[in-house]
Design a protein around this motif. Structure first.
Motif, PDB file in Angstrom:
ATOM      1  N   ALA A 273       0.844  -1.191   0.000  1.00  0.00           N
ATOM      2  CA  ALA A 273       0.000   0.000   0.000  1.00  0.00           C
ATOM      3  C   ALA A 273       0.882   1.244   0.000  1.00  0.00           C
ATOM      4  O   ALA A 273       1.771   1.374   0.833  1.00  0.00           O
ATOM      5  CB  ALA A 273      -0.901   0.008   1.223  1.00  0.00           C
ATOM      6  N   LEU A 274       0.627   2.146  -0.930  1.00  0.00           N
ATOM      7  CA  LEU A 274       1.310   3.437  -1.005  1.00  0.00           C
ATOM      8  C   LEU A 274       0.382   4.485  -0.406  1.00  0.00           C
ATOM      9  O   LEU A 274      -0.676   4.775  -0.957  1.00  0.00           O
ATOM     10  CB  LEU A 274       1.641   3.774  -2.458  1.00  0.00           C
ATOM     11  N   LEU A 424       0.452  -3.094  -6.213  1.00  0.00           N
ATOM     12  CA  LEU A 424       0.751  -1.829  -5.539  1.00  0.00           C
ATOM     13  C   LEU A 424      -0.488  -0.959  -5.633  1.00  0.00           C
ATOM     14  O   LEU A 424      -0.959  -0.654  -6.730  1.00  0.00           O
ATOM     15  CB  LEU A 424       1.944  -1.133  -6.191  1.00  0.00           C
ATOM     16  N   LEU A 425      -1.054  -0.563  -4.485  1.00  0.00           N
ATOM     17  CA  LEU A 425      -2.256   0.259  -4.502  1.00  0.00           C
ATOM     18  C   LEU A 425      -2.108   1.455  -3.571  1.00  0.00           C
ATOM     19  O   LEU A 425      -1.272   1.450  -2.669  1.00  0.00           O
ATOM     20  CB  LEU A 425      -3.493  -0.573  -4.144  1.00  0.00           C
ATOM     21  N   TYR A 439       3.878  -1.388   3.507  1.00  0.00           N
ATOM     22  CA  TYR A 439       3.407  -0.130   2.959  1.00  0.00           C
ATOM     23  C   TYR A 439       4.600   0.761   2.604  1.00  0.00           C
ATOM     24  O   TYR A 439       5.686   0.635   3.151  1.00  0.00           O
ATOM     25  CB  TYR A 439       2.454   0.592   3.919  1.00  0.00           C
ATOM     26  N   TRP A 440       4.381   1.606   1.636  1.00  0.00           N
ATOM     27  CA  TRP A 440       5.283   2.709   1.328  1.00  0.00           C
ATOM     28  C   TRP A 440       4.544   3.986   1.711  1.00  0.00           C
ATOM     29  O   TRP A 440       3.359   4.140   1.411  1.00  0.00           O
ATOM     30  CB  TRP A 440       5.641   2.751  -0.158  1.00  0.00           C
ATOM     31  N   GLY A 450       8.028   1.013   4.649  1.00  0.00           N
ATOM     32  CA  GLY A 450       7.670   0.594   5.997  1.00  0.00           C
ATOM     33  C   GLY A 450       8.009  -0.863   6.211  1.00  0.00           C
ATOM     34  O   GLY A 450       7.178  -1.640   6.684  1.00  0.00           O
ATOM     35  N   ALA A 451       9.230  -1.273   5.854  1.00  0.00           N
ATOM     36  CA  ALA A 451       9.645  -2.662   5.983  1.00  0.00           C
ATOM     37  C   ALA A 451       9.556  -3.126   7.422  1.00  0.00           C
ATOM     38  O   ALA A 451       9.801  -2.356   8.351  1.00  0.00           O
ATOM     39  CB  ALA A 451      11.073  -2.821   5.462  1.00  0.00           C
TER      40      ALA A 451
END
Length: 460
Positions: A273-274, A424-425, A439-440, A450-451
């Protein structure tokens, strides 16, 4: 004081569809806030267009309008309302029609922009704004002429959390001043403190209701974290399908939109999730990955082992844009889903199968151009899912969908993930609806990974 009243309204679009408004009644008085909820495609946006006096087809029934009624409408897709090329000119358009003196316009335009939290130059081209920023712009364009009735279509889905808070403050002031508000909203609880009347629109009728636990399910919440290192697991077991190296993202001859100080990777069989506010650059990044974003410097990006370029991926890459009507071309829903299957010589039976899984077979022969925004969104997404792409890029894929349709889309995405697709959304906020692997986050003009966190992604 009664501003507008609907009595015995019947309305439908024909074309394999029954009446969507059936003996509908509604009265809106000065200073009231009405919120209309209901299933995707139930006719909520059509009802707003009726209140605005601009339905494209005839209807049956009586409509009373107070002689002094002045209506402002912000549609779900603000792009269809844009008339001018610059921000200032867009807002000034209504003042020009009202005959306001030119020397008085600038201050009124600036006040309207500040009221919706849009602090940009009046010379800013409208085309460079994000969809959420355009929604704010359209709000400013309506507020500048001081309407007595303001109509809003899905504001929560289009605005980030700051925008929602600012809108709440604006609406509170407007209601205190006697302006009436009617909004269509899948997440009515976001405006619970303002709403006087909550209605469910289903089977063509409005039914008074109260906020429930289901209505609260879409509100934003703090993301949930886990100590599981998902990125390390993906690196060991899956193929890297998208790689974004450190760079500064900027449009030509413009300042940096955001800085990416690290390498980001998207692997097969995972959902990322971006997340970021309106205007942060989420849509621009997705378009760059698909090779269709113009006016940017060369970026250190590879997708499926290639530098992104339009037309080189075939059925291996799918992109869902924020404006689904730009991706719909055929005369029927079934033909729309079959279009790309024919192009890439894939089994046509996938089209009917996905309509059955989504419970949308009744729309198979309907024109996609006459469907609601939410229905268009899910049809455009279904046409991509049919291809079973290796990489799927989704720009705010749940906009305009009710809870039932959201659950069906989540099911499709989880099935694609299980088959090895990398997804990727994007969205404005995190919550507890769709489980994603990572998430990014774009925050303070920085894109970071956000690893090491398992997130739940908000569908708004």
């Amino acid at each position: 004081m009664k501003l507008i009243a609907l009595e015995g309204i019947h309305f439908g679009y024909g074309s394999h569809q029954g009446e969507i408004l059936d003996d509908l009644n509604l009265v809106v008085n000065r200073g009231e806030c009405h919120c209309i909820n209901g299933p995707t495609g139930s006719g909520k946006s059509s009802l707003l267009h009726l209140l605005a006096g601009e339905l494209c087809r005839p209807y049956e029934g009586e409509v009373y309008r107070h002689p002094s009624l002045l209506v402002g409408l912000v549609m779900q897709d603000p792009n269809v309302q844009v008339l001018r090329q610059s921000v200032g000119a867009e807002i000034a358009f209504a003042l020009e029609n009202l005959g306001i003196a030119a020397e008085l316009m600038v201050e009124k335009v600036q006040q309207s922009l500040r009221r919706v939290g849009l602090y940009i130059s009046l010379d800013t081209p409208v085309e460079v704004l994000s969809l959420g920023q355009k929604y704010r712009l359209m709000m400013a364009a309506q507020l500048v002429f001081k309407p007595s009735l303001l109509l809003l279509d899905e504001p929560w889905a289009q605005l980030d959390d700051n925008g929602v808070s600012e809108l709440q403050a604006v609406l509170k002031t407007l209601l205190h001043e006697g302006v009436a508000v009617v909004m269509v909203e899948h997440n009515p609880s976001a405006f619970a403190s303002l709403v006087d009347y909550l209605w469910d629109l289903e089977n063509g009728n409005l039914t008074a209701t109260n906020l429930t636990v289901d209505a609260l399910a879409l509100t934003h919440s703090e993301p949930k974290h886990s100590s599981v290192n998902i990125q390390h697991k993906a690196t060991a077991q899956s193929a890297c399908l998208v790689k974004i190296k450190a760079h500064q993202f900027r449009f030509l001859e413009q300042e940096c939109l955001f800085n990416c100080p690290q390498t980001l990777s998207l692997y097969s069989g995972e959902i990322v999730a971006l997340v970021g506010d309106n205007g942060a650059g989420k849509s621009s990044l997705l378009k760059s990955l698909a090779g269709i974003q113009a006016n940017t410097a060369t970026l250190p990006i590879s997708v499926l082992g290639k530098r992104p370029q339009l037309g080189i991926y075939g059925a291996d890459l799918g992109l869902l844009m924020q404006r689904p009507n730009r991706q719909l071309f055929e005369q029927s829903v079934l033909a729309e889903l079959e279009f790309s299957l024919k192009r890439f010589k894939l089994p046509l039976c996938r089209a009917e199968q996905i309509l059955q899984r989504l419970g949308l077979t009744h729309l198979a022969q309907c024109s996609p151009h006459k469907l609601s925004y939410g229905q268009q969104h899910i049809i455009a997404l279904a046409s991509l899912v049919c291809l079973q792409p290796k990489v799927l890029l989704l720009d705010d894929p749940f906009a305009g969908l009710d809870k039932q349709h959201i659950e069906k889309v989540v099911m499709l995405l989880e099935q694609l993930k299980a088959k090895g697709s990398a997804i990727l959304l994007t969205s404005h906020r995190c919550a507890s609806s769709l489980a994603v692997d990572r998430y990014w986050l774009i925050e303070s003009a920085v894109l970071r990974d956000g690893a090491g966190q398992v997130e739940h992604f908000n569908v708004g």
